[in-house]
Scaffold this motif. Structure first.
Motif, mmCIF file in Angstrom:
data_model
loop_
_atom_site.group_PDB
_atom_site.id
_atom_site.type_symbol
_atom_site.label_atom_id
_atom_site.label_comp_id
_atom_site.label_asym_id
_atom_site.label_seq_id
_atom_site.Cartn_x
_atom_site.Cartn_y
_atom_site.Cartn_z
ATOM 1 N N ALA A 228 88.009 99.872 2.643
ATOM 2 C CA ALA A 228 86.940 100.666 3.226
ATOM 3 C C ALA A 228 85.982 101.036 2.104
ATOM 4 C CB ALA A 228 87.514 101.910 3.899
ATOM 5 N N SER A 229 84.859 101.656 2.470
ATOM 6 C CA SER A 229 83.870 101.983 1.451
ATOM 7 C C SER A 229 84.330 103.187 0.632
ATOM 8 C CB SER A 229 82.536 102.310 2.135
ATOM 9 O OG SER A 229 82.686 103.413 2.994
ATOM 10 N N GLY A 230 83.912 103.196 -0.661
ATOM 11 C CA GLY A 230 84.169 104.339 -1.522
ATOM 12 C C GLY A 230 85.639 104.601 -1.747
ATOM 13 N N SER A 231 85.992 105.903 -1.678
ATOM 14 C CA SER A 231 87.352 106.303 -2.013
ATOM 15 C C SER A 231 88.338 106.085 -0.873
ATOM 16 C CB SER A 231 87.352 107.787 -2.394
ATOM 17 O OG SER A 231 86.896 108.559 -1.307
ATOM 18 N N ALA A 232 87.878 105.570 0.268
ATOM 19 C CA ALA A 232 88.761 105.416 1.416
ATOM 20 C C ALA A 232 89.415 104.042 1.469
ATOM 21 C CB ALA A 232 87.972 105.658 2.698
ATOM 22 N N ALA A 233 89.439 103.309 0.333
ATOM 23 C CA ALA A 233 90.031 101.978 0.334
ATOM 24 C C ALA A 233 91.544 102.067 0.514
ATOM 25 C CB ALA A 233 89.695 101.266 -0.974
ATOM 26 N N LEU A 234 92.102 101.102 1.229
ATOM 27 C CA LEU A 234 93.542 101.026 1.448
ATOM 28 C C LEU A 234 94.035 99.655 1.012
ATOM 29 C CD1 LEU A 234 93.785 102.508 5.058
ATOM 30 C CD2 LEU A 234 94.043 103.734 2.906
ATOM 31 N N TRP A 235 95.191 99.638 0.367
ATOM 32 C CA TRP A 235 95.834 98.378 0.004
ATOM 33 C C TRP A 235 97.206 98.375 0.664
ATOM 34 C CZ3 TRP A 235 92.638 101.132 -3.078
ATOM 35 C CH2 TRP A 235 91.547 100.451 -3.637
ATOM 36 N N VAL A 236 97.361 97.587 1.715
ATOM 37 C CA VAL A 236 98.562 97.612 2.536
ATOM 38 C C VAL A 236 99.655 96.770 1.904
ATOM 39 C CG1 VAL A 236 99.523 97.051 4.797
ATOM 40 C CG2 VAL A 236 97.211 97.991 4.620
ATOM 41 N N SER B 219 103.044 97.087 3.482
ATOM 42 C CA SER B 219 103.709 96.768 4.737
ATOM 43 C C SER B 219 103.106 97.641 5.821
ATOM 44 C CB SER B 219 105.226 96.994 4.634
ATOM 45 O OG SER B 219 105.504 98.388 4.528
ATOM 46 N N GLY B 220 103.582 97.483 7.066
ATOM 47 C CA GLY B 220 102.999 98.236 8.163
ATOM 48 C C GLY B 220 103.095 99.738 8.009
ATOM 49 N N GLY B 221 104.079 100.247 7.259
ATOM 50 C CA GLY B 221 104.230 101.689 7.095
ATOM 51 C C GLY B 221 104.181 102.130 5.650
ATOM 52 N N PHE B 222 103.485 101.356 4.792
ATOM 53 C CA PHE B 222 103.483 101.685 3.364
ATOM 54 C C PHE B 222 102.214 101.100 2.757
ATOM 55 C CE2 PHE B 222 104.695 101.594 -1.063
ATOM 56 C CZ PHE B 222 105.620 102.619 -1.231
ATOM 57 N N TRP B 223 101.374 101.955 2.193
ATOM 58 C CA TRP B 223 100.148 101.441 1.579
ATOM 59 C C TRP B 223 99.715 102.331 0.418
ATOM 60 C CZ3 TRP B 223 100.413 103.392 6.554
ATOM 61 C CH2 TRP B 223 99.740 104.599 6.793
ATOM 62 N N LEU B 224 98.765 101.826 -0.356
ATOM 63 C CA LEU B 224 98.217 102.543 -1.496
ATOM 64 C C LEU B 224 96.793 102.969 -1.172
ATOM 65 C CD1 LEU B 224 99.240 100.029 -4.332
ATOM 66 C CD2 LEU B 224 100.562 101.979 -3.504
ATOM 67 N N THR B 225 96.411 104.117 -1.696
ATOM 68 C CA THR B 225 95.024 104.551 -1.565
ATOM 69 C C THR B 225 94.303 104.506 -2.904
ATOM 70 O OG1 THR B 225 95.685 106.869 -1.833
ATOM 71 C CG2 THR B 225 95.528 106.006 0.425
ATOM 72 N N TYR B 226 94.980 104.049 -3.942
ATOM 73 C CA TYR B 226 94.319 103.912 -5.251
ATOM 74 C C TYR B 226 94.852 102.693 -5.983
ATOM 75 C CZ TYR B 226 93.216 104.438 -10.165
ATOM 76 O OH TYR B 226 92.788 104.191 -11.439
ATOM 77 N N LEU B 227 93.942 101.905 -6.523
ATOM 78 C CA LEU B 227 94.256 100.840 -7.474
ATOM 79 C C LEU B 227 93.165 100.835 -8.536
ATOM 80 C CD1 LEU B 227 95.411 97.609 -5.556
ATOM 81 C CD2 LEU B 227 96.756 99.022 -7.111
ATOM 82 N N PRO B 228 93.481 100.457 -9.767
ATOM 83 C CA PRO B 228 92.420 100.329 -10.767
ATOM 84 C C PRO B 228 91.384 99.297 -10.334
ATOM 85 C CG PRO B 228 94.588 100.322 -11.804
ATOM 86 C CD PRO B 228 94.822 100.227 -10.333
ATOM 87 N N ALA C 179 99.306 107.493 -11.350
ATOM 88 C CA ALA C 179 98.255 107.675 -10.346
ATOM 89 C C ALA C 179 98.454 106.734 -9.160
ATOM 90 C CB ALA C 179 96.881 107.447 -10.974
ATOM 91 N N ILE C 180 98.865 105.509 -9.421
ATOM 92 C CA ILE C 180 99.096 104.550 -8.340
ATOM 93 C C ILE C 180 100.252 105.024 -7.461
ATOM 94 C CG2 ILE C 180 99.756 102.181 -7.794
ATOM 95 C CD1 ILE C 180 98.439 101.379 -10.488
ATOM 96 N N ALA C 181 101.355 105.456 -8.098
ATOM 97 C CA ALA C 181 102.510 105.929 -7.328
ATOM 98 C C ALA C 181 102.163 107.173 -6.507
ATOM 99 C CB ALA C 181 103.666 106.213 -8.271
ATOM 100 N N ALA C 182 101.346 108.046 -7.074
ATOM 101 C CA ALA C 182 100.962 109.265 -6.354
ATOM 102 C C ALA C 182 100.073 108.968 -5.158
ATOM 103 C CB ALA C 182 100.254 110.227 -7.303
ATOM 104 N N SER C 183 99.423 107.800 -5.147
ATOM 105 C CA SER C 183 98.509 107.459 -4.040
ATOM 106 C C SER C 183 99.223 106.833 -2.855
ATOM 107 C CB SER C 183 97.438 106.507 -4.549
ATOM 108 O OG SER C 183 97.902 105.161 -4.619
ATOM 109 N N VAL C 184 100.539 106.606 -2.942
ATOM 110 C CA VAL C 184 101.274 105.957 -1.851
ATOM 111 C C VAL C 184 101.217 106.818 -0.595
ATOM 112 C CG1 VAL C 184 103.581 105.358 -1.067
ATOM 113 C CG2 VAL C 184 102.797 104.583 -3.299
ATOM 114 N N LYS C 185 101.029 106.154 0.535
ATOM 115 C CA LYS C 185 101.095 106.811 1.835
ATOM 116 C C LYS C 185 102.086 106.063 2.716
ATOM 117 C CE LYS C 185 97.922 109.864 1.016
ATOM 118 N NZ LYS C 185 98.274 111.298 0.900
ATOM 119 N N ALA C 186 102.959 106.810 3.365
ATOM 120 C CA ALA C 186 103.923 106.253 4.301
ATOM 121 C C ALA C 186 104.028 107.228 5.460
ATOM 122 C CB ALA C 186 105.292 106.061 3.626
ATOM 123 N N PRO C 187 103.645 106.820 6.668
ATOM 124 C CA PRO C 187 103.560 107.773 7.790
ATOM 125 C C PRO C 187 104.816 108.576 8.061
ATOM 126 C CG PRO C 187 102.624 105.659 8.382
ATOM 127 C CD PRO C 187 103.293 105.468 7.075
#
Length: 205
Positions: free
Chosen positions: A78-86, A88-97, A194-202
């Protein structure tokens, strides 16, 4: 009886007086009609021309978040800071260098793996489900970490250190039944936390 010459003299004097009175009245009228004796008017600034109306621009539609595909994992940008790197279906990152594109990965029934970057500058993520991650003790024994030190990731028990094949590694128990680890090249070692802290899992977050 009044002499006749005397009457004529008085008539001329009366006529001259009337004439003088008329001339004086004309002079006074002329002076006032010309503006003599009036107070000067205060200068009034010329008003600015009224600005022309500008039609308001139409409101832009709000950005719609990009949805992650249900099939093979792929980076959802997505644009700006809302980028997602998936991953798996229930696990993604919101930050990458910056400058890292997806370069590999796979999804199985019990695990998902994603790799971003090149051989010298990369981020690798793996998520595992099932009995291998029933609790932190079981999952910790599964992961080989050199120079290990205990830490946490978003409040979860974790361990950080060096990967046997090079680079830095952090592993943690996301929840009972799900463990994860992230490995980065030495060039990105300062970005690991920072990468590990950006993990999202519903589930469990």
């Amino acid at each position: 009886m009044i002499p006749e010459g005397h009457e004529i003299g008085q008539g001329w004097r009366a006529a001259l007086a009337a004439l003088a009175l008329g001339v004086t009245a004309l002079v006074i009228y002329g002076l006032f009609s010309s503006g003599f004796g009036r107070l000067p008017r205060a200068a009034v600034p010329t008003p600015e021309p009224a600005p022309s109306q500008v039609e308001p621009a139409p409101l832009a539609e709000p950005d719609r978040p990009a949805a992650a595909g249900a099939g093979q994992p792929s980076p959802v940008r997505a644009s700006g800071s809302a980028a997602l790197w998936v991953v798996s279906g229930g696990f993604w990152l919101t930050y990458l260098p910056d400058g890292l594109a997806r370069s590999g990965g796979e999804v199985t029934a019990s695990a998902a793996r994603a790799r971003f970057g090149s051989a010298s500058r990369f981020v690798e993520v793996q998520v595992e489900h099932g009995t291998v991650a029933t609790d932190w003790g079981a999952y910790r024994k599964r992961i080989t970490v050199l120079d290990a030190r205990a830490t946490t990731v978003r409040g979860r028990p974790a361990v950080a250190g060096r990967h046997p094949d090079g680079g830095r590694l952090i592993a943690w128990l996301e929840r009972h039944g799900t463990g994860a680890w992230i490995r980065v090249s030495d060039s990105l070692s300062s970005e690991l936390v920072a990468i590990a802290a950006s993990v999202k899992a519903p589930v469990g977050d």
